[in-house]
Design an enzyme around this catalytic site. Structure first.
Site, short mmCIF file in Angstrom:
data_model
loop_
_atom_site.label_atom_id
_atom_site.label_comp_id
_atom_site.label_asym_id
_atom_site.label_seq_id
_atom_site.Cartn_x
_atom_site.Cartn_y
_atom_site.Cartn_z
N LYS A 123 -4.12 -10.63 -7.42
CA LYS A 123 -5.40 -10.83 -6.71
C LYS A 123 -6.51 -9.98 -7.33
O LYS A 123 -6.25 -8.85 -7.74
CB LYS A 123 -5.18 -10.42 -5.24
CG LYS A 123 -6.33 -10.72 -4.33
CD LYS A 123 -6.11 -10.11 -2.96
CE LYS A 123 -6.43 -8.64 -2.93
NZ LYS A 123 -6.55 -8.03 -1.61
N LYS A 168 -10.79 -4.52 -5.63
CA LYS A 168 -11.74 -3.49 -6.03
C LYS A 168 -11.06 -2.24 -6.55
O LYS A 168 -11.69 -1.38 -7.14
CB LYS A 168 -12.70 -3.16 -4.88
CG LYS A 168 -12.07 -2.90 -3.53
CD LYS A 168 -13.18 -2.85 -2.47
CE LYS A 168 -12.62 -3.00 -1.07
NZ LYS A 168 -13.61 -3.25 -0.06
N LYS A 181 0.83 -1.21 0.00
CA LYS A 181 0.00 0.00 0.00
C LYS A 181 0.86 1.26 0.00
O LYS A 181 0.46 2.26 -0.59
CB LYS A 181 -0.96 0.00 1.19
CG LYS A 181 -1.99 -1.10 1.08
CD LYS A 181 -3.37 -0.69 1.51
CE LYS A 181 -4.37 -1.65 0.91
NZ LYS A 181 -5.62 -1.77 1.60
P1 TYM Z 1 -10.85 -6.59 3.04
O1 TYM Z 1 -11.94 -5.60 3.25
O2 TYM Z 1 -9.75 -6.23 2.12
O3 TYM Z 1 -11.45 -7.96 2.55
C1 TYM Z 1 -12.48 -8.63 3.27
C2 TYM Z 1 -12.31 -10.14 3.17
O4 TYM Z 1 -12.38 -10.56 1.81
C3 TYM Z 1 -11.22 -11.32 1.50
N1 TYM Z 1 -10.86 -11.08 0.08
C4 TYM Z 1 -10.68 -12.07 -0.81
N2 TYM Z 1 -10.82 -13.41 -0.71
C5 TYM Z 1 -10.54 -14.13 -1.83
N3 TYM Z 1 -10.14 -13.59 -3.00
C6 TYM Z 1 -9.98 -12.25 -3.13
N4 TYM Z 1 -9.59 -11.73 -4.29
C7 TYM Z 1 -10.26 -11.43 -2.01
N5 TYM Z 1 -10.23 -10.08 -1.79
C8 TYM Z 1 -10.59 -9.90 -0.51
C9 TYM Z 1 -10.15 -10.79 2.44
O5 TYM Z 1 -9.12 -11.72 2.61
C10 TYM Z 1 -10.94 -10.57 3.70
O6 TYM Z 1 -11.09 -11.75 4.45
N6 TYM Z 1 -8.08 -6.02 7.13
C11 TYM Z 1 -9.26 -6.68 6.62
C12 TYM Z 1 -10.53 -6.32 7.37
C13 TYM Z 1 -10.47 -6.53 8.84
C14 TYM Z 1 -10.58 -7.76 9.52
C15 TYM Z 1 -10.53 -7.45 10.92
C16 TYM Z 1 -10.73 -9.07 9.10
C17 TYM Z 1 -10.33 -5.55 9.79
N7 TYM Z 1 -10.38 -6.11 11.04
C18 TYM Z 1 -10.59 -8.46 11.87
C19 TYM Z 1 -10.79 -10.07 10.08
C20 TYM Z 1 -10.73 -9.75 11.44
C21 TYM Z 1 -9.44 -6.26 5.17
O7 TYM Z 1 -8.97 -5.24 4.75
O8 TYM Z 1 -10.25 -7.03 4.46
#
Ligand code: TYM
Length: 329
Positions: free
Chosen positions: A193, A196, A111
């Site tokens: 990956k 969005k 990032k």
């Molecule tokens: P975020 O918002 O980027 O993504 C949410 C969840 O979706 C999964 N994901 C994917 N899985 C498979 N293929 C993909 N291309 C893909 N893109 C996203 C992510 O792995 C995630 O599980 N930091 C975290 C949010 C968070 C969190 C937490 C998660 C904040 N606090 C506590 C678990 C526990 C995040 O940015 O996810």
């Protein structure tokens, strides 16, 4: 007592099929676990967001949780900013997190490379807030996609360090990564990956995409010249990704998919993937619209979720304050 599950998604832009792949598995967990899902709006502001966009994305994400089938009675569904304990615990944990370990986080490195003009401190301490999210609720299991594994592991390290110093204050969490669909890839560059924030819209399937758009995007997805539908991510990353997507959409295994398309070319395979994805996302999209049209119901669910989450979080925070020696009168 049931074990606790905690997970979350950032409200920044429309969700992709990658998010669907991970979060679509969450509703089934309520049978076995005590589940809490958070819209992590505090994490979202590590990038610059217009206030009205944050508000809109937050509502849309909450509506998506409901539309995916997360029942607000069987699960706690809430907004991170509605529970102040997240920010306080994050500060306390940051004093038990090392600069060096945060510097090693892949997501921080990526990032900062992509946001060279806004490498803010929040981006750096992001994993500490995530650890606070998880530890506040004594979550044992954290279901995430592969890209978040490292963040759950650092939460675990922080937890063990804190417990080592102050006694068994927190439950030690572990990541739960699905065998299939934990990393859905970009349709045009399958070594990346699906995300969005990709510049090219055709590389990403969004949950809110209309049927025709989904079909067009999948028809344009990169494959190879070999022609066979076989799961070989190294040599056939585009086809392996489409098989993964098909598997997530239909529940079929890779063996079943290989048999189904044995001797058939991509001309048959791609439209089948496209139809399956459109069929599985369509009801979700329609439900999201329905929830978004009913603000009173959405707000009522959010308030109830916040109250239930807060009741758990304040107790954990009290335990932490006592363990650390904050003066009480
Ligand atoms: P975020 O918002 O980027 O993504 C949410 C969840 O979706 C999964 N994901 C994917 N899985 C498979 N293929 C993909 N291309 C893909 N893109 C996203 C992510 O792995 C995630 O599980 N930091 C975290 C949010 C968070 C969190 C937490 C998660 C904040 N606090 C506590 C678990 C526990 C995040 O940015 O996810």
């Amino acid at each position: 007592m049931k074990q606790r599950v905690f997970s979350g998604i950032k409200p920044t832009g429309h969700l992709t099929f990658g998010h669907y792949s991970t979060a679509g598995k969450w509703p089934a967990l309520a049978e076995q676990y005590d589940c809490i899902y958070c819209v992590v709006d505090l994490h979202a502001v590590t990038v610059t967001l217009e206030p009205q966009v944050l508000r809109q994305d937050t509502r849309e994400l909450y509506a998506t949780y409901l539309a995916l089938g997360l029942d607000p009675e069987k699960n706690i569904l809430f907004l991170q900013s509605h529970v102040p304990a997240h920010s306080e615990l994050s500060w306390l944990l940051s004093c038990h997190t090392m600069f060096g370990e945060l510097s090693r986080m892949t997501q921080f490195k990526d990032k900062s490379k992509n946001n060279a003009n806004n490498i803010n401190a929040g981006l750096f301490t992001y994993p500490v807030l995530m650890a606070a999210d998880i530890l506040l609720y004594d979550a044992k299991i954290v279901p995430v996609g592969e890209d978040q594994k490292q963040h759950v592991e650092i939460a675990r390290d922080i937890c063990l360090r804190f417990n080592g110093k102050f006694g068994d204050v927190f439950t030690v969490p572990e990541p739960q990564i699905a065998k299939t669909g934990a990393r859905v890839m970009n349709l045009l560059e399958p070594e990346k990956k699906m995300s969005k924030t990709d510049d090219n819209d055709n590389a990403t399937i969004f949950i809110m995409d209309e049927r025709d758009t989904i079909i067009k995007k999948i028809k344009r997805a990169v494959t190879d010249s070999d022609g066979g539908v076989r799961f070989d991510p190294e040599n056939k990353p585009g086809v392996a990704n489409l098989m993964t997507i098909y598997s997530v959409a239909t529940g079929k295994t890779f063996d079943e998919i290989e048999k189904e398309f044995d001797g058939k070319g991509y001309g048959i395979f791609k439209p089948a993937v496209a139809e399956a994805v459109a069929d599985c996302l369509e009801p979700v999209r329609l439900k999201i619209r329905g929830y978004l049209d009913d603000t009173a119901r959405l707000d009522a669910y959010m308030r109830d979720g916040a109250e239930r989450a807060n009741a758990i979080a304040v107790k954990t925070l009290e335990r932490v304050r006592n363990a650390m020696g904050f003066y009480k009168c």
